[in-house]
Design a protein around this motif. Structure first.
Motif, mmCIF file in Angstrom:
data_model
loop_
_atom_site.group_PDB
_atom_site.id
_atom_site.type_symbol
_atom_site.label_atom_id
_atom_site.label_comp_id
_atom_site.label_asym_id
_atom_site.label_seq_id
_atom_site.Cartn_x
_atom_site.Cartn_y
_atom_site.Cartn_z
ATOM 1 N N GLY A 11 0.844 -1.163 -0.015
ATOM 2 C CA GLY A 11 -0.282 0.078 -0.027
ATOM 3 C C GLY A 11 0.668 1.235 0.100
ATOM 4 N N GLN A 12 1.970 1.309 -0.805
ATOM 5 C CA GLN A 12 3.032 2.340 -0.713
ATOM 6 C C GLN A 12 3.172 2.669 -2.274
ATOM 7 N N PRO A 13 2.328 3.256 -2.695
ATOM 8 C CA PRO A 13 2.439 3.625 -4.197
ATOM 9 C C PRO A 13 3.330 4.744 -4.522
ATOM 10 N N GLU A 14 3.702 5.787 -3.531
ATOM 11 C CA GLU A 14 4.661 6.798 -4.071
ATOM 12 C C GLU A 14 6.102 5.973 -3.931
ATOM 13 N N GLU A 15 6.401 5.021 -2.903
ATOM 14 C CA GLU A 15 7.485 4.329 -2.938
ATOM 15 C C GLU A 15 7.748 3.451 -4.415
ATOM 16 N N ALA A 16 6.651 2.934 -4.687
ATOM 17 C CA ALA A 16 6.705 2.255 -5.832
ATOM 18 C C ALA A 16 6.864 3.138 -7.271
ATOM 19 N N ALA A 17 6.452 4.346 -7.128
ATOM 20 C CA ALA A 17 6.619 5.154 -8.265
ATOM 21 C C ALA A 17 8.264 5.571 -8.271
ATOM 22 N N GLU A 18 8.680 5.757 -7.076
ATOM 23 C CA GLU A 18 10.035 6.132 -6.913
ATOM 24 C C GLU A 18 11.060 5.026 -7.775
ATOM 25 N N ASN A 19 10.490 3.579 -7.534
ATOM 26 C CA ASN A 19 11.479 2.681 -8.015
ATOM 27 C C ASN A 19 11.145 2.550 -9.715
ATOM 28 N N LEU A 20 9.996 2.921 -10.192
ATOM 29 C CA LEU A 20 9.743 2.784 -11.357
ATOM 30 C C LEU A 20 10.590 4.065 -12.272
ATOM 31 N N CYS A 21 10.260 5.055 -11.576
ATOM 32 C CA CYS A 21 11.021 6.250 -11.984
ATOM 33 C C CYS A 21 12.602 5.980 -12.015
ATOM 34 N N ALA A 22 13.136 5.568 -11.103
ATOM 35 C CA ALA A 22 14.488 5.254 -10.945
ATOM 36 C C ALA A 22 15.047 4.318 -12.138
ATOM 37 N N SER A 23 14.383 3.527 -12.305
ATOM 38 C CA SER A 23 14.646 2.636 -13.416
ATOM 39 C C SER A 23 14.734 3.202 -14.870
ATOM 40 N N HIS A 24 13.453 4.018 -15.041
ATOM 41 C CA HIS A 24 13.274 4.549 -16.263
ATOM 42 C C HIS A 24 14.381 5.628 -16.657
ATOM 43 N N GLU A 25 14.647 6.640 -15.398
ATOM 44 C CA GLU A 25 15.654 7.690 -15.499
ATOM 45 C C GLU A 25 17.089 7.128 -15.611
ATOM 46 N N ARG A 26 17.410 6.069 -15.161
ATOM 47 C CA ARG A 26 18.686 5.405 -15.488
ATOM 48 C C ARG A 26 18.880 5.102 -16.863
ATOM 49 N N LEU A 27 17.878 4.438 -17.359
ATOM 50 C CA LEU A 27 17.876 4.295 -18.878
ATOM 51 C C LEU A 27 18.065 5.304 -19.771
ATOM 52 N N LEU A 28 17.356 6.490 -19.326
ATOM 53 C CA LEU A 28 17.366 7.867 -20.034
ATOM 54 C C LEU A 28 18.860 8.441 -19.992
#
Length: 150
Positions: A66-83
């Protein structure tokens, strides 16, 4: 790479069994290893996939808690590193091409996440609210073991 694979699979078993604490420990351990391998492993596709999978499994765990903001952090970290990898001309071309391939999927998954859980500060910073709202693609359910990579 085998150690990473064994670790992520053990984390997936713990996740399936509801052992959230142990799953988190294993996913973080897998992520640390994937971060070291990123760009160094001879098989760029496997190294990038391991990095993305590690972040996305952590995101799934945070959603289960039930921690969607933390989930968003991980998804963003992954995408950002690829960019960042795409933009780094010092990186090998093969790695940059693999990062591009994976970034397409992480982008769609971020959009899907936002459509289901809403935007958060980091998603808006990374994608930009205007860009996110302009996307008119269909709702995409990523294939695979779980919601995201596994």
């Amino acid at each position: 790479m085998e150690h990473w694979k064994t670790t992520i699979e053990a984390g997936n078993r713990c996740f399936s069994e509801g052992d959230w604490v142990r799953a988190r420990e294993l996913y973080l351990q897998a992520l640390a290893e994937a971060q070291v391998m990123f760009g160094r492993w001879p098989d760029h596709n496997m190294a990038v996939a391991a990095f993305v999978i590690s972040h996305h499994n952590l995101a799934d765990l945070h959603l289960a808690l039930g921690q969607p903001e933390e989930a968003a952090e991980n998804l963003c970290a992954s995408h950002e590193r690829l960019l960042q990898t795409l933009a780094d001309s010092q990186r090998p071309q093969a790695l940059r091409e693999i990062a591009l391939h994976h970034s397409r999927r992480t982008y769609v998954e971020l959009l899907q996440f936002i459509s289901e859980h809403g935007a958060f500060p980091r998603t808006d910073r990374l994608l930009g609210a205007t860009q996110r709202h302009a996307w008119q693609g269909p709702t995409v359910k990523p294939a695979g073991h779980g919601r995201y990579y596994h």
